[in-house]
Write an enzyme that holds these catalytic residues in place. Structure first.
Site, PDB file in Angstrom:
ATOM      1  N   GLU A 295      72.781  29.581  24.403  1.00  0.00           N
ATOM      2  CA  GLU A 295      73.799  29.017  25.299  1.00  0.00           C
ATOM      3  C   GLU A 295      73.163  28.182  26.400  1.00  0.00           C
ATOM      4  O   GLU A 295      73.203  28.551  27.570  1.00  0.00           O
ATOM      5  CB  GLU A 295      74.575  30.153  25.967  1.00  0.00           C
ATOM      6  CG  GLU A 295      75.218  31.104  25.004  1.00  0.00           C
ATOM      7  CD  GLU A 295      75.569  32.445  25.641  1.00  0.00           C
ATOM      8  OE1 GLU A 295      76.418  33.135  25.080  1.00  0.00           O
ATOM      9  OE2 GLU A 295      74.978  32.801  26.695  1.00  0.00           O
ATOM     10  N   GLY A 297      72.762  25.559  29.284  1.00  0.00           N
ATOM     11  CA  GLY A 297      73.618  24.818  30.211  1.00  0.00           C
ATOM     12  C   GLY A 297      72.755  23.791  30.922  1.00  0.00           C
ATOM     13  O   GLY A 297      72.826  22.582  30.686  1.00  0.00           O
ATOM     14  N   ARG A 298      71.850  24.311  31.759  1.00  0.00           N
ATOM     15  CA  ARG A 298      71.005  23.477  32.598  1.00  0.00           C
ATOM     16  C   ARG A 298      70.281  22.381  31.803  1.00  0.00           C
ATOM     17  O   ARG A 298      70.306  21.211  32.172  1.00  0.00           O
ATOM     18  CB  ARG A 298      69.972  24.380  33.276  1.00  0.00           C
ATOM     19  CG  ARG A 298      69.167  23.701  34.368  1.00  0.00           C
ATOM     20  CD  ARG A 298      68.020  24.612  34.804  1.00  0.00           C
ATOM     21  NE  ARG A 298      68.454  25.953  35.169  1.00  0.00           N
ATOM     22  CZ  ARG A 298      68.843  26.322  36.376  1.00  0.00           C
ATOM     23  NH1 ARG A 298      68.865  25.441  37.350  1.00  0.00           N
ATOM     24  NH2 ARG A 298      69.218  27.566  36.619  1.00  0.00           N
ATOM     25  N   ARG A 335      72.316  24.192  46.222  1.00  0.00           N
ATOM     26  CA  ARG A 335      71.224  24.923  45.558  1.00  0.00           C
ATOM     27  C   ARG A 335      69.996  25.130  46.445  1.00  0.00           C
ATOM     28  O   ARG A 335      69.302  26.111  46.286  1.00  0.00           O
ATOM     29  CB  ARG A 335      70.853  24.249  44.231  1.00  0.00           C
ATOM     30  CG  ARG A 335      71.996  24.330  43.220  1.00  0.00           C
ATOM     31  CD  ARG A 335      71.593  23.901  41.812  1.00  0.00           C
ATOM     32  NE  ARG A 335      70.707  24.855  41.194  1.00  0.00           N
ATOM     33  CZ  ARG A 335      69.409  24.704  41.047  1.00  0.00           C
ATOM     34  NH1 ARG A 335      68.824  23.595  41.482  1.00  0.00           N
ATOM     35  NH2 ARG A 335      68.682  25.630  40.486  1.00  0.00           N
ATOM     36  N   CYS A 366      78.531  21.516  59.041  1.00  0.00           N
ATOM     37  CA  CYS A 366      78.243  22.073  60.357  1.00  0.00           C
ATOM     38  C   CYS A 366      77.451  23.351  60.270  1.00  0.00           C
ATOM     39  O   CYS A 366      77.961  24.416  60.630  1.00  0.00           O
ATOM     40  CB  CYS A 366      79.558  22.324  61.076  1.00  0.00           C
ATOM     41  SG  CYS A 366      80.005  20.903  62.027  1.00  0.00           S
ATOM     42  N   GLU A 367      76.264  23.299  59.755  1.00  0.00           N
ATOM     43  CA  GLU A 367      75.340  24.425  59.883  1.00  0.00           C
ATOM     44  C   GLU A 367      73.924  23.973  59.579  1.00  0.00           C
ATOM     45  O   GLU A 367      73.717  23.069  58.760  1.00  0.00           O
ATOM     46  CB  GLU A 367      75.772  25.619  59.029  1.00  0.00           C
ATOM     47  CG  GLU A 367      75.739  25.416  57.546  1.00  0.00           C
ATOM     48  CD  GLU A 367      76.058  26.723  56.812  1.00  0.00           C
ATOM     49  OE1 GLU A 367      77.267  27.029  56.718  1.00  0.00           O
ATOM     50  OE2 GLU A 367      75.142  27.411  56.367  1.00  0.00           O
ATOM     51  N   TYR A 396      74.837  22.741  37.766  1.00  0.00           N
ATOM     52  CA  TYR A 396      75.129  23.632  38.894  1.00  0.00           C
ATOM     53  C   TYR A 396      75.226  22.895  40.224  1.00  0.00           C
ATOM     54  O   TYR A 396      74.823  23.417  41.265  1.00  0.00           O
ATOM     55  CB  TYR A 396      74.077  24.759  38.973  1.00  0.00           C
ATOM     56  CG  TYR A 396      73.974  25.556  37.684  1.00  0.00           C
ATOM     57  CD1 TYR A 396      75.030  26.364  37.276  1.00  0.00           C
ATOM     58  CD2 TYR A 396      72.844  25.484  36.864  1.00  0.00           C
ATOM     59  CE1 TYR A 396      74.952  27.089  36.083  1.00  0.00           C
ATOM     60  CE2 TYR A 396      72.765  26.202  35.678  1.00  0.00           C
ATOM     61  CZ  TYR A 396      73.815  26.999  35.294  1.00  0.00           C
ATOM     62  OH  TYR A 396      73.737  27.706  34.122  1.00  0.00           O
TER      63      TYR A 396
HETATM   64  N1  LLP Z   1      74.497  32.317  29.172  1.00  0.00           N
HETATM   65  C1  LLP Z   1      74.690  33.232  30.128  1.00  0.00           C
HETATM   66  C2  LLP Z   1      75.225  34.535  29.781  1.00  0.00           C
HETATM   67  C3  LLP Z   1      74.387  32.910  31.466  1.00  0.00           C
HETATM   68  O1  LLP Z   1      74.577  33.818  32.396  1.00  0.00           O
HETATM   69  C4  LLP Z   1      73.873  31.619  31.782  1.00  0.00           C
HETATM   70  C5  LLP Z   1      73.574  31.262  33.156  1.00  0.00           C
HETATM   71  C6  LLP Z   1      73.699  30.705  30.738  1.00  0.00           C
HETATM   72  C7  LLP Z   1      74.015  31.088  29.446  1.00  0.00           C
HETATM   73  C8  LLP Z   1      73.179  29.320  30.971  1.00  0.00           C
HETATM   74  O2  LLP Z   1      71.849  29.321  31.365  1.00  0.00           O
HETATM   75  P1  LLP Z   1      71.030  27.960  31.531  1.00  0.00           P
HETATM   76  O3  LLP Z   1      70.772  27.359  30.165  1.00  0.00           O
HETATM   77  O4  LLP Z   1      71.854  27.036  32.362  1.00  0.00           O
HETATM   78  O5  LLP Z   1      69.770  28.371  32.190  1.00  0.00           O
HETATM   79  N2  LLP Z   1      73.668  28.778  39.665  1.00  0.00           N
HETATM   80  C9  LLP Z   1      72.283  28.977  39.261  1.00  0.00           C
HETATM   81  C10 LLP Z   1      72.182  29.283  37.799  1.00  0.00           C
HETATM   82  C11 LLP Z   1      72.950  30.507  37.391  1.00  0.00           C
HETATM   83  C12 LLP Z   1      72.893  30.734  35.928  1.00  0.00           C
HETATM   84  C13 LLP Z   1      73.808  31.807  35.528  1.00  0.00           C
HETATM   85  N3  LLP Z   1      73.898  32.023  34.129  1.00  0.00           N
HETATM   86  C14 LLP Z   1      71.480  27.717  39.616  1.00  0.00           C
HETATM   87  O6  LLP Z   1      72.046  26.826  40.229  1.00  0.00           O
HETATM   88  O7  LLP Z   1      70.294  27.645  39.332  1.00  0.00           O
END
Ligand code: LLP
Length: 437
Positions: A295, A297-298, A335, A366-367, A396
């Site tokens: 999965e 995302g990033r 972030r 404002c911080e 993100y």
């Molecule tokens: N699957 C699950 C169950 C997850 O919890 C996450 C990310 C992903 C997939 C996707 O992971 P990736 O490929 O994006 O690393 N807000 C934080 C990142 C939190 C990620 C939470 N879960 C940031 O800005 O770095």
């Protein structure tokens, strides 16, 4: 001409010293759409999707699937694009489910996560034909069973397990350890107990197991180690309960470089190594190779994104430090404030000038914690009206943006083949008061 090494291949510098992104002049884009502005490079998005989908096709058994983790950046055009690239979807809320529905996503390829799905969420997801629930507790298995029974259907589930692996990423995004709020621990026997229960519930069909050890993963062998633990768990379940699950989901994808010193990950090569390790584990354990899911995302969206801001001013406190203030901030990119995350920040309209000034890049909220990045090199001439680009902001940022200080969220403009199109329009002041009665 510039000889600067860029953080991503989709960044170049033209003869005027303007930063170009996806082959387009950021200065003109800022003029056309205003700032702050999120840009997304559609070709880069597709390229990133294909690295995973092609590696999956080459290395894993048929039926294996890459899911785009929509939490990284969810809007209709983005989810539609992931669908066009043959990916499934990881969603964590009714909002993400609804976005997928509105994007025309094939809902049978949608996987619903969350450590707390309310009864209303479960009903909503089933009503919209979500293909699979990723269950995290026995209470949740009962809730899914009850809703499936009401609807007279069978519901596919993955059971989320914590393999007890620390991915050495930063703490807030580190989720595979036994004492995590997510999933059921193998070590304590809770994972096996949940499988026993799910096998007994007549309206549930266990598709397999899920684990996720953390985000921004760079460790060479993190996925191999978690796959080994999971395959051993699957073999044990086969031996004790007589059930061999067909699917293993290894969770989120690989990390991305935000600054040059981060280095790069050869995702295709890493996936081939994971596949080889899975094949040898399966042979050792005497089980057939499961379908694999990941999965990411990033690593799909991060370097396809860039944020443009206009500078309001340079403030130098003699003997102390300098600040460059911009027209966005932690409201569109929280972030650094949250994680101390690093970014490459560039003077988008003055790329050929020497960067002799060091200043903190700060937002308009404002911080004092409203910082995008500390100690950024800028041209000494930077000042009001100049343009700053923050690179690698596709993941993100929009998805974690807020209306803090009642700042409207920026639009998202997609770039492709020399054309630009608004995918998410800029929030207006009217939008900000639209919910107030
Ligand atoms: N699957 C699950 C169950 C997850 O919890 C996450 C990310 C992903 C997939 C996707 O992971 P990736 O490929 O994006 O690393 N807000 C934080 C990142 C939190 C990620 C939470 N879960 C940031 O800005 O770095």
């Amino acid at each position: 001409m510039s000889t600067e090494t860029m953080i991503c291949e989709n960044l170049t510098v033209d003869a005027r010293g303007h930063l170009n992104f996806a082959g387009q002049d950021t200065v003109s884009l800022a003029k056309e759409y205003g700032t702050p502005l999120y840009l997304m490079d559609e070709d880069r998005l597709r390229h990133n999707c294909r690295i995973y989908t092609e590696a999956f096709r080459k290395n894993f058994v048929p039926g294996s699937l890459v899911l785009y983790a929509s939490k990284a950046n969810a809007f209709k055009r983005m989810l539609a694009l992931a669908g066009e690239e043959g990916m499934g979807l990881d969603v964590v809320s009714p909002g993400e489910i609804y976005t997928a529905v509105k994007a025309g996503f094939d809902m049978s390829k949608v996987y619903f996560h969350s450590n707390n799905k309310t009864d209303a969420d479960v009903a909503f997801a089933m009503a919209h034909g979500v293909g699979c629930f990723v269950a995290e507790s026995e209470e949740e298995l009962y809730a899914i069973e009850a809703e499936a029974k009401n609807r007279g259907k069978h519901q596919r589930v993955l059971i989320r397990v914590t393999p007890g692996i620390d991915c050495h990423s930063y703490e807030a995004v580190n989720t595979g350890k036994v004492d995590s709020k997510f999933g059921l621990a193998i070590e304590t026997g809770q994972a096996e107990a949940a499988v026993r229960l799910a096998l007994d519930l007549p309206h549930l069909e266990i598709e397999g197991f899920h684990c996720h050890v953390g985000s921004q993963v760079f460790g060479e062998d993190v996925f191999q180690r978690s796959a080994t633990v999971m395959l051993e768990f699957m073999a044990r379940i086969r031996n004790t309960l007589g059930y061999l699950a067909p699917t293993l989901n290894l969770g989120g994808g690989y990390g991305v470089p935000y600054v040059l010193s981060d280095g790069t990950v050869d995702i295709a090569a890493r996936i081939a190594e994971v596949a080889a390790s899975i094949r040898s584990d399966c042979a050792r354990l005497g089980i057939r190779e499961p379908r694999i899911q990941m999965e990411p995302g990033r690593s799909i969206v991060a370097d396809a994104g860039l944020t443009l801001y206009t500078v309001g001013g340079l403030k130098t406190i003699p003997g102390y430090k300098s600040y460059v203030s911009i027209d966005g901030g932690m409201s569109d990119n929280p972030r650094f404030a949250l994680y101390g995350a690093r970014y490459t920040c560039l003077p988008a309209d003055k790329m050929l000038e020497e960067r002799t000034l060091t200043a903190d890049l700060v937002g308009r909220c404002c911080e004092s914690g409203d910082v995008i990045q500390e100690a950024v090199p800028f041209p000494a001439s930077i000042g009001r009206g100049d343009l700053v680009a923050v690179c690698t902001t596709g993941a993100y940022n929009y998805s974690m943006a807020s209306n803090y200080n009642r700042l409207p969220r920026p639009p998202i403009v997609m770039l492709h083949g020399g054309e630009s199109t608004v995918a998410v329009r800029r929030e207006t002041l009217e939008d900000l008061v639209a919910l107030d009665l």
